[in-house]
Enzyme design. Structure first.
Site, mmCIF file in Angstrom:
data_model
loop_
_atom_site.group_PDB
_atom_site.id
_atom_site.type_symbol
_atom_site.label_atom_id
_atom_site.label_comp_id
_atom_site.label_asym_id
_atom_site.label_seq_id
_atom_site.Cartn_x
_atom_site.Cartn_y
_atom_site.Cartn_z
ATOM 1 N N ARG A 213 43.057 55.991 39.012
ATOM 2 C CA ARG A 213 42.944 55.453 40.365
ATOM 3 C C ARG A 213 44.232 54.760 40.797
ATOM 4 O O ARG A 213 44.479 54.599 41.980
ATOM 5 C CB ARG A 213 41.820 54.405 40.427
ATOM 6 C CG ARG A 213 40.436 54.944 40.252
ATOM 7 C CD ARG A 213 39.441 53.810 40.031
ATOM 8 N NE ARG A 213 39.373 52.879 41.141
ATOM 9 C CZ ARG A 213 38.677 53.068 42.245
ATOM 10 N NH1 ARG A 213 37.985 54.170 42.393
ATOM 11 N NH2 ARG A 213 38.673 52.164 43.199
ATOM 12 N N ARG B 94 28.343 47.760 35.784
ATOM 13 C CA ARG B 94 29.135 46.547 35.609
ATOM 14 C C ARG B 94 28.612 45.514 36.598
ATOM 15 O O ARG B 94 28.434 45.822 37.785
ATOM 16 C CB ARG B 94 30.601 46.880 35.874
ATOM 17 C CG ARG B 94 31.547 45.805 35.590
ATOM 18 C CD ARG B 94 32.838 46.384 35.005
ATOM 19 N NE ARG B 94 33.681 47.045 35.986
ATOM 20 C CZ ARG B 94 34.357 46.417 36.933
ATOM 21 N NH1 ARG B 94 34.269 45.111 37.058
ATOM 22 N NH2 ARG B 94 35.117 47.077 37.766
ATOM 23 N N GLU C 295 36.351 36.440 41.315
ATOM 24 C CA GLU C 295 35.473 37.521 40.876
ATOM 25 C C GLU C 295 35.433 37.498 39.351
ATOM 26 O O GLU C 295 36.462 37.652 38.696
ATOM 27 C CB GLU C 295 36.029 38.840 41.403
ATOM 28 C CG GLU C 295 35.157 40.030 41.121
ATOM 29 C CD GLU C 295 35.681 41.308 41.794
ATOM 30 O OE1 GLU C 295 36.033 41.273 42.985
ATOM 31 O OE2 GLU C 295 35.755 42.323 41.094
ATOM 32 N N ASP D 63 34.557 55.496 45.945
ATOM 33 C CA ASP D 63 35.013 54.599 47.008
ATOM 34 C C ASP D 63 34.158 54.881 48.246
ATOM 35 O O ASP D 63 33.490 55.911 48.318
ATOM 36 C CB ASP D 63 36.482 54.870 47.332
ATOM 37 C CG ASP D 63 37.395 54.432 46.198
ATOM 38 O OD1 ASP D 63 37.006 53.541 45.436
ATOM 39 O OD2 ASP D 63 38.498 55.004 46.089
HETATM 40 N N1 UDP Z 1 43.711 47.904 36.450
HETATM 41 C C1 UDP Z 1 44.460 47.175 35.534
HETATM 42 N N2 UDP Z 1 45.188 46.097 35.969
HETATM 43 C C2 UDP Z 1 45.195 45.711 37.264
HETATM 44 C C3 UDP Z 1 44.452 46.452 38.207
HETATM 45 C C4 UDP Z 1 43.711 47.544 37.758
HETATM 46 O O1 UDP Z 1 44.448 47.473 34.357
HETATM 47 O O2 UDP Z 1 45.857 44.707 37.594
HETATM 48 C C5 UDP Z 1 42.918 49.034 35.945
HETATM 49 C C6 UDP Z 1 41.566 48.579 35.416
HETATM 50 O O3 UDP Z 1 41.229 49.353 34.293
HETATM 51 C C7 UDP Z 1 40.647 48.882 36.587
HETATM 52 C C8 UDP Z 1 41.247 50.150 37.157
HETATM 53 O O4 UDP Z 1 42.656 49.966 36.976
HETATM 54 O O5 UDP Z 1 39.317 49.062 36.181
HETATM 55 C C9 UDP Z 1 40.926 50.406 38.609
HETATM 56 O O6 UDP Z 1 41.308 49.290 39.384
HETATM 57 P P1 UDP Z 1 40.942 49.137 40.910
HETATM 58 O O7 UDP Z 1 41.754 47.995 41.395
HETATM 59 O O8 UDP Z 1 41.060 50.449 41.590
HETATM 60 O O9 UDP Z 1 39.416 48.709 40.831
HETATM 61 P P2 UDP Z 1 38.420 48.266 41.995
HETATM 62 O O10 UDP Z 1 39.216 47.689 43.112
HETATM 63 O O11 UDP Z 1 37.636 49.494 42.350
HETATM 64 O O12 UDP Z 1 37.570 47.252 41.311
#
Ligand code: UDP
Length: 364
Positions: free
Chosen positions: A169, A246, A298, A348
């Site tokens: 992602r 989660r 969060e 998403d």
């Molecule tokens: N992730 C990470 N470090 C960060 C941000 C994201 O390792 O600072 C990884 C983590 O495994 C996460 C994934 O990237 O679950 C997807 O992140 P995203 O921000 O897309 O998640 P969302 O906003 O959907 O919670």
């Protein structure tokens, strides 16, 4: 008698209800929560639209989906550029020249590429899990500083036990571009998500605070078909076991100042900080100079079935279990399953709308 009873007033349910209504069908939308919009729900507090169930940033590439949502709200031009804090340093996300410069002091794409290459995991097969995927893409420094502990904290699992797809992602770019999304369109609905959903459901019967599963036969009797957007394992009485989701906890604080952290989203990537990110809601709407701001921490929470589900955990065990539920779902003639919970997909918002478009086309 309704044509469709739609269980869940979130993205899938509301989109399906709109499409069906415009095709001349009668719909009843129900939700066990006291509000529409599912986890996209926003609430105006002190003149700020608070993303009550976590930050939602709309983005997509598809003209049809973008035109659809723009019928129900005007969107601002918010660009997602989160910052990751680690110890006393700030890194720009997604992984771009800014991040590589902050990590290694490099100034050119060639230097960044060479640095990544020197520590990249080289496999002669596809990465089998999140850790391998991340090490292959960006190497060990970035993995250890910005990914490993954050991911472990967020998913409460070792990155080796998580699917590689999760980290895909995040874009990796050798350009000075810190826009998180690659999409053509991006923004936040002006006036909040709740108003968008209310507009989408305009003229459609909606009942809130009612529990479909507690009185299934009575609800089923009201319509020819059911659209179910809740947890698929719960729909089937957990007969193949419980799928894992989660869970999250949010701690919000109203502060009497104009600006607390200077960005909508700041990630905390260290394992010993309990929260994964802090949201300052006013920055989703360009900020303002009022001396009040609302920030939300969060915090990952252990999953149990009575908690609000946020993300499906797409590891092998859960995916195998989901396939069994899906096979049952495919035998149903009068029930359509859709959305993050019923399809058990890390969707998403725009992908949920895409799924509702596709499933509606299939039945109508
Ligand atoms: N992730 C990470 N470090 C960060 C941000 C994201 O390792 O600072 C990884 C983590 O495994 C996460 C994934 O990237 O679950 C997807 O992140 P995203 O921000 O897309 O998640 P969302 O906003 O959907 O919670």
């Amino acid at each position: 008698m309704y044509d469709y009873l739609i269980v869940g007033a979130g993205v899938f349910g509301s989109t399906f209800a709109r499409l069906a209504t415009e095709a001349g069908k009668r719909c009843l939308v129900i939700d066990k929560r006291p509000h529409v919009a599912g986890n996209c729900y926003t609430e105006n507090q002190h003149g700020i639209n608070v993303h009550v169930f976590g930050p939602h940033i709309f983005h997509c590439n598809d003209d049809g989906i973008w035109n659809f949502v723009n019928r129900f709200a005007k969107f601002n031009n918010f660009k997602n550029s989160p910052i990751a804090f680690h110890k006393d340093k700030a890194y720009s996300l997604p992984f771009s020249m800014y991040t590589f410069n902050q990590m290694w002091g490099v100034l050119t794409p060639e230097e960044a590429q060479a640095k990544i290459e020197s520590q990249r995991l080289k496999l002669d097969r596809e990465p089998a899990n999140l850790e391998e995927q991340a090490l292959t893409l960006v190497g060990s420094d970035i993995y250890e500083t910005l990914i490993r502990d954050y991911t472990r904290k967020q998913w409460q699992k070792d990155p080796k036990e998580l699917p590689a797809s999760i980290i895909k992602r995040l874009p990796v770019r050798l350009t000075w571009d810190n826009n998180y999304f690659n999409d053509k369109y991006q923004g936040i609905p002006i006036g909040g998500y709740t108003a968008l959903f209310e507009n989408m459901l305009e003229g459609i019967d909606v009942e809130l605070g009612v529990d479909y599963l507690a009185d299934r036969d009575a609800w089923n009797a009201k319509a020819k078909k059911v659209v179910f957007t809740g947890k698929i394992d719960e729909f089937y009485g957990f007969q193949f076991g419980e799928l894992e989701y989660r869970a999250l906890r949010f701690e919000s604080e109203v502060m009497n100042k104009v600006n607390h952290q200077g960005n909508a989203v700041i990630n905390y990537t260290e394992g010993n900080v309990p929260w994964t990110r802090i949201i300052e809601h006013k920055h989703f709407e360009g900020g303002n100079n009022e001396p009040v701001t609302i920030v939300t921490k969060e915090i990952p929470d252990t999953w149990s079935r009575e908690k609000t589900p946020y993300y499906p955990v797409g590891n092998k065990e859960n995916t195998d279990m989901f396939r069994k539920y899906e096979a049952l779902a495919e035998t149903e003639n009068n029930v359509i399953f859709g959305g993050r919970l019923a399809e058990y997909k890390y969707y998403d918002m725009h992908q949920v709308i895409g799924s509702a478009f596709a499933k509606f086309r299939r039945v109508e």
